[in-house]
Motif scaffolding. Sequence first.
Motif: not given
Length: 237
Positions: A21, A23, A191
């Motif tokens: 991931d 952000d 993530d």
Amino acid sequence: MELCSNPPRESTSPFDCLLFDLDDTLYSSKVGIGEACKRNIEEFLVKKCGFPEDKASSLRVELFKTYGSSLAGLRALGYDIDTDDYHGFVHGRLPYETIKPNPQLRNLLRTINQRKIIFTNSDRNHAIKVLDRLGLQDCFDQIICFETLNPNLSKSSRPDEFPVVLKPSINAMKIAIDVAQVDPCRTLFLDDNERNIAAGKVVGLRTVLVNFQLFSACVGACALRGFVSSVKDWDTG
Ligand SMILES: [Mg+2]
């Protein structure tokens, strides 16, 4: 698509590929990008969609909870939102200068031989800007992003014709596995979002819930070798 059908290959590592991931995973949420993004979405709801200013914040939260994103929610509700306009408004004005180069993370990524792929809900422009700011633009083999997950949106004749596909939907996870051409059982998915990690497990990915602060501390404490070997040995459950 049949998941996890391939027998284990001869290799010193259980992983062929790492899906990252972007952000709040490769940089800290504390730099303020996420907060600025929320403000821009609320401004979009007011200025472009005509919602009252005092309802924008709660509406944004509600759309996120129900539909996975404000854009997905607006289109599902029949608002004919052009995705490029939306991303330009919401991401185009973010304070990217707050993201600083991370040479330690760059060095870490460069020591990992497996394929490395970005898997983000954000649009490609945003992903490229963030990777440029972090100094990681040449560390990844592929970017799977909003446009990859939603190739038909620009062809739609009405807003609800093609529902917006994003993590954590199982469909988004399957598209990523197909596009990356990976065996989920030999792929490590990192993530910061628990729902995304749960969806990753459903499709057979090995997973790591990332806490950037801890991840960063590991890197900063010269635990690079430990992390790299963990890519080989990690018991991700
Ligand atoms: Mg994230």
